[in-house]
Enzyme design. Structure first.
Site, mmCIF file in Angstrom:
data_model
loop_
_atom_site.group_PDB
_atom_site.id
_atom_site.type_symbol
_atom_site.label_atom_id
_atom_site.label_comp_id
_atom_site.label_asym_id
_atom_site.label_seq_id
_atom_site.Cartn_x
_atom_site.Cartn_y
_atom_site.Cartn_z
ATOM 1 N N ASP A 77 0.752 -1.093 0.341
ATOM 2 C CA ASP A 77 -0.085 0.266 -0.043
ATOM 3 C C ASP A 77 0.945 1.307 -0.029
ATOM 4 O O ASP A 77 2.280 1.718 0.429
ATOM 5 C CB ASP A 77 -1.317 0.305 0.750
ATOM 6 C CG ASP A 77 -0.198 -0.416 2.290
ATOM 7 O OD1 ASP A 77 0.560 -0.709 2.822
ATOM 8 O OD2 ASP A 77 -0.673 0.465 3.640
ATOM 9 N N GLU A 135 -0.543 -1.972 5.246
ATOM 10 C CA GLU A 135 -0.004 -2.288 6.303
ATOM 11 C C GLU A 135 0.245 -0.844 7.411
ATOM 12 O O GLU A 135 0.497 -0.976 8.293
ATOM 13 C CB GLU A 135 1.761 -2.661 5.246
ATOM 14 C CG GLU A 135 2.508 -2.548 6.883
ATOM 15 C CD GLU A 135 2.609 -1.661 7.409
ATOM 16 O OE1 GLU A 135 3.688 -1.101 9.048
ATOM 17 O OE2 GLU A 135 3.230 0.201 6.456
ATOM 18 N N GLU A 136 -0.034 0.276 6.030
ATOM 19 C CA GLU A 136 0.290 1.345 6.672
ATOM 20 C C GLU A 136 -0.796 1.502 7.519
ATOM 21 O O GLU A 136 -0.654 2.129 9.207
ATOM 22 C CB GLU A 136 -0.202 2.667 5.895
ATOM 23 C CG GLU A 136 1.316 2.646 5.255
ATOM 24 C CD GLU A 136 2.232 3.061 5.452
ATOM 25 O OE1 GLU A 136 2.911 3.421 6.814
ATOM 26 O OE2 GLU A 136 3.715 3.438 5.163
ATOM 27 N N HIS A 366 7.667 9.264 5.366
ATOM 28 C CA HIS A 366 6.157 9.316 4.616
ATOM 29 C C HIS A 366 5.833 10.898 4.318
ATOM 30 O O HIS A 366 5.329 11.524 4.500
ATOM 31 C CB HIS A 366 5.613 9.221 6.204
ATOM 32 C CG HIS A 366 4.896 7.655 7.218
ATOM 33 N ND1 HIS A 366 3.774 7.371 7.545
ATOM 34 C CD2 HIS A 366 5.440 7.341 5.624
ATOM 35 C CE1 HIS A 366 3.692 6.260 7.490
ATOM 36 N NE2 HIS A 366 4.597 5.713 6.768
HETATM 37 ZN ZN LIG Z 1 4.767 3.201 6.254
HETATM 38 ZN ZN LIG Z 2 6.612 1.424 5.993
#
Ligand SMILES: [Zn+2]
Ligand SMILES: [Zn+2]
Length: 398
Positions: A77, A135-136, A366
Site C-alpha cells: 500500500d 500495512e500503513e 512519509h
Molecule cells: Zn509507512
Molecule cells: Zn512502511
C-alpha cells in the site's frame, strides 16, 4: 556464482518494477492495479498464484524436494500524500504516493521470486511470496492470516524487510528480540456542559479537564516506568470549542501509545489500565464524563532469536560489489503489522539502508519528498536470496 550473476543482470528490471509501482500508488485494500500486476508477473514465473485478503496475492514456489515452508512478505500500500518529487517516475495519481518504500519491497520480492523459480533444485521445501495489502493502517497481515496464509502448506518461518532512509546504503539494521514498537490508537472524548465564558460556574468546562489529563498522563512515562522500557504517549489530534467566549460541550482527542518492552515486567494492558484510572479520577475531580476506546492496535514486533542469529550470520558473509554489509543493531518506535506473523511463527524483520548521503534520499519516510537509493533494491534482493538458499540448507539438516 550463477545466482549472483542473475541478480546483477536483474538490476534494471528491479528499478523498472519499482518505478512502475511508484507511478501507480494505491491505498490500503484498494491495491487493484498493483495486485493484477503482481499476479501477472508471478504467473509468468510459473508460480501457483492465489488472491487473498481482498487485494493481497500469494505466489507459491514448490521446490524439487520436500522440506520446510518459508514465507517472505512485501507490503503493497501507498499513502494519502501529494508527491512533491520532480522525477520522471512521479506518482500519476493526485494525493497518493509511495512514500514509505513499499514500491521497492514489491520489486525486490518479485525479482527474488523470478530468480529462485529458475533454481527449484536448490529449494528443498516451499517458498510463499506474500504480497500484503494495507500495512500503513494495519489490518492486512491479520486478514491474510485469518484467510489461511500460514496454512497449506504450514509456514515454518517468516522473513520481512523494510528499506530505511535513516540508514546508509550498505547497512542492515537488525537485532533479535523487540525491534519495532507496539501501537495502540486511542480515541478519547471528555464531556462537560456548555455555557458562557462569563459564567463558568453555570457550565462544566471540558477544556481545563483535558489540559490536565494530557499533562497527567505523561507521569506514566516519567514516574511509573522502569527507564529501560520504552513508551511514548502522544495526542496528535485535539478538537474542542467553536468560539473564544463559548465553553464547549466536549473535547475530542486522538493519540497513540507506542511501546517497546524488553521483558515481561511491563505489559500494555497494565499501561491501559493506568491511563483509564488517571482519566477517570480527573473527570471525577472536574465533574466531567468521558468515553475511551481503542480503534486498532499493532503488537510489538519481536524477532525470533535463533532465526535472527542465522540471518545475521548470512549477512556477515554477503559481499556486494566487493563490499561487506555493515550490521547495525537498531530498533524503532515505528510499528509494523508484520508483527502479526511474528507472534505466530518464528520470524525476523530487518531494515535495509537506502540513503546514499544525497539530499534526495535523506527525507524521512512519509515525507512528500521521500525517495530511496535504488542500489538498496539490489542489496535487499541479494540478502533475501542468500538467506533463503542458506535456510533450506541449514533447516533441512535439523
Ligand atoms: Zn509507512
Ligand atoms: Zn512502511
Amino acid at each position: 556464482m550463477e545466482i549472483q550473476k542473475k541478480i546483477k543482470e536483474s538490476y534494471n528490471e528491479m528499478v523498472q518494477l519499482r518505478r512502475w509501482f511508484h507511478q501507480h500508488p494505491e491505498l490500503g485494500f484498494q491495491e487493484e492495479e498493483t495486485s493484477q500486476y503482481i499476479k501477472d508477473y508471478l504467473r509468468k514465473c510459473d508460480l501457483r498464484v492465489s488472491s487473498i485478503a481482498k487485494t493481497g496475492v500469494v505466489g507459491l514456489l514448490r521446490g524439487n524436494s520436500d522440506g520446510p515452508t518459508l514465507l517472505l512478505r512485501a507490503d503493497m500500500d501507498a499513502l494519502p500524500i501529494q508527491e512533491k518529487n520532480v522525477i520522471p517516475y512521479r506518482s500519476l495519481y493526485d494525493g497518493r504516493m509511495h512514500a514509505c518504500g513499499h514500491d521497492g519491497h514489491m520489486s525486490i520480492l518479485l525479482v527474488v521470486a523470478k530468480i529462485l523459480s529458475r533454481f527449484k533444485e536448490r529449494i528443498k521445501g516451499n517458498i510463499k511470496f506474500a504480497f500484503q495489502p494495507s500495512e500503513e493502517n494495519g489490518g492486512g497481515a491479520l486478514k491474510m492470516i485469518n484467510e489461511g496464509v500460514l496454512e497449506d502448506p504450514p509456514v515454518n518461518a517468516c522473513m520481512g524487510l523494510h528499506l530505511w532512509s535513516f540508514l546508509p546504503t550498505g547497512a542492515i539494521g537488525i537485532k533479535s528480540g523487540p525491534i519495532m514498537a507496539g501501537r495502540e490508537h486511542l480515541v478519547l472524548t471528555i464531556k462537560g456542559k456548555g455555557g458562557h465564558t462569563a459564567a463558568p460556574h453555570e457550565a462544566i468546562d471540558p477544556i481545563i479537564c483535558t489540559a490536565n489529563i494530557i499533562q497527567s498522563l505523561q507521569q506514566i512515562q516519567t514516574r511509573e516506568l522502569n527507564p529501560d522500557q520504552k513508551l511514548i504517549l502522544m495526542f496528535g489530534k485535539i478538537q474542542g470549542g467553536t468560539a473564544a467566549n463559548v465553553i464547549p460541550e466536549k473535547v475530542e482527542l486522538e493519540g497513540t501509545i507506542r511501546y517497546l518492552f524488553e521483558d515481561d515486567s511491563m505489559n500494555i494492558d497494565d499501561v491501559k489500565q493506568r491511563i483509564e484510572k488517571i482519566i477517570r479520577s480527573l473527570c471525577d475531580a472536574y465533574k466531567t464524563d468521558y468515553t475511551l476506546e481503542y480503534k486498532y492496535s499493532f503488537p510489538q514486533l519481536i524477532n525470533n532469536e535463533s532465526l535472527t542469529d542465522f540471518i545475521i550470520s548470512v549477512v556477515e558473509k554477503c559481499n556486494i560489489h566487493s563490499q561487506k554489509l555493515n550490521i547495525v543493531p537498531l530498533f524503532t518506535m515505528a510499528s509494523e503489522d508484520f508483527a502479526e506473523f511474528a507472534i505466530r511463527v518464528p520470524s525476523c524483520f530487518f531494515f535495509v539502508g537506502a540513503n546514499n548521503g544525497k539530499k534526495e534520499t535523506s527525507y524521512p519516510h512519509h515525507h512528500p519528498n521521500f525517495n530511496f537509493d535504488e542500489k538498496s533494491l539490489m542489496i535487499g534482493t541479494e540478502v533475501y536470496i542468500r538467506c533463503i538458499l542458506e535456510y533450506f540448507k541449514t533447516y533441512n539438516k535439523k
